[in-house]
Design an enzyme around this catalytic site. Structure first.
Site, PDB file in Angstrom:
ATOM      1  N   ASN A 269     -32.171  28.709 -43.421  1.00 55.62           N
ATOM      2  CA  ASN A 269     -32.417  27.339 -43.861  1.00 55.62           C
ATOM      3  C   ASN A 269     -33.058  26.516 -42.749  1.00 55.62           C
ATOM      4  O   ASN A 269     -33.042  25.286 -42.793  1.00 55.62           O
ATOM      5  CB  ASN A 269     -31.126  26.666 -44.354  1.00 55.62           C
ATOM      6  CG  ASN A 269     -30.104  26.460 -43.247  1.00 55.62           C
ATOM      7  OD1 ASN A 269     -30.249  26.982 -42.136  1.00 55.62           O
ATOM      8  ND2 ASN A 269     -29.054  25.714 -43.534  1.00 55.62           N
TER       9      ASN A 269
ATOM     10  N   ASP B  46     -25.127  21.849 -52.504  1.00 60.66           N
ATOM     11  CA  ASP B  46     -25.370  23.021 -51.666  1.00 60.66           C
ATOM     12  C   ASP B  46     -24.923  24.298 -52.367  1.00 60.66           C
ATOM     13  O   ASP B  46     -25.639  25.296 -52.407  1.00 60.66           O
ATOM     14  CB  ASP B  46     -24.604  22.890 -50.341  1.00 60.66           C
ATOM     15  CG  ASP B  46     -25.196  21.849 -49.418  1.00 60.66           C
ATOM     16  OD1 ASP B  46     -26.430  21.769 -49.335  1.00 60.66           O
ATOM     17  OD2 ASP B  46     -24.424  21.117 -48.789  1.00 60.66           O
TER      18      ASP B  46
END
Length: 245
Positions: free
Chosen positions: A94, A168
């Site tokens: 990420n 998330d």
């Protein structure tokens, strides 16, 4: 088995790694010298629970993984990661696109060394566009920018924030689905691919029916507005013609 190298912090990408670990993958987590920041998100000092050594927030997304500390600010550290990726099936990160490219750990470099690698880049806003390198968190990218915050607030009420990691973890599931699809393709063809997953896209998909509805009504509204403008213009011309007579 499937070998996953996870170069990621916080929740969305580590959440995906945790699910892959549950399903039998060997997940090796790359951590900076100070560790994933989530390790210290919920300190016990001063709470009367200093005797506790676990961290539920960290453990929840990093269960079943192996961890290795690597300083990717150094070329030696980056080469360690490249060598790990050479024998991996999946590389999960990420890190923002600009940063990962500058570090020499981008898709183009790793896929040349390991053509069957499935490379999953999980970002706030995707790999293209003006916000590609913007930092992304679920409350901003998934909840606010997607429109979910406005849609779920009562009319006239102030918007309220999403609970930590809800967006998330929804994106974690999307990433796992995409990674598994890419792994099947790699198994059949021997070729990996770049998997692009973002918090924003997942948020848009989460209220997909409404998103499509808004898109349709937006087009209808635009067409109606143009038709009304045309009618108004024709009336104005007729009025001017009548005045001239």
């Amino acid at each position: 088995g499937v070998k996953v190298i996870e170069h990621a912090t916080y929740y969305a990408a580590p959440g995906a790694g945790g699910i892959l670990s549950d399903w039998g993958a060997e997940v090796i987590k790359i951590e900076p010298p100070g560790g994933d920041p989530v390790r210290t998100n919920f300190p016990t000092q001063g709470t009367g629970k200093e005797h506790l050594t676990d961290n539920p927030a960290f453990d929840g997304d990093n269960r079943g993984k192996k961890s290795i500390v690597v300083d990717t600010r150094t070329e030696d550290g980056r080469e360690v990661v490249r060598k790990l990726a050479d024998t991996a099936d999946v590389f999960l990160t990420n890190v923002r696109p600009g940063g990962i490219e500058r570090s020499g750990l981008g898709y183009d470099i790793l896929s040349k060394r390991n053509p069957k690698l499935v490379y999953c880049a999980l970002t706030g806003y995707g790999l293209e566009g003006p916000d590609a390198n913007a930092p992304g968190f679920d409350v901003a990218s998934f909840w606010s920018r997607s429109g979910l915050a406005r849609l779920t607030a009562p009319k006239g009420a102030e918007l309220f924030p999403i609970r930590t990691a809800a967006g998330d973890h929804t994106t974690s599931i999307a990433a796992v689905a995409a990674i598994n699809a890419a792994l099947i393709q790699a198994l059949k063809t021997g070729k990996g691919q770049l998997v692009d997953v973002s918090l924003l896209r997942t948020g848009l998909y989460a209220f997909g029916v409404l998103a499509v509805g808004y898109a349709i009504f937006a087009r209808l509204h635009h067409a109606l507005f143009q038709a009304l403008e045309q009618i108004s213009e024709e009336r104005r011309r007729r009025d001017l013609a009548d005045t001239a007579r």
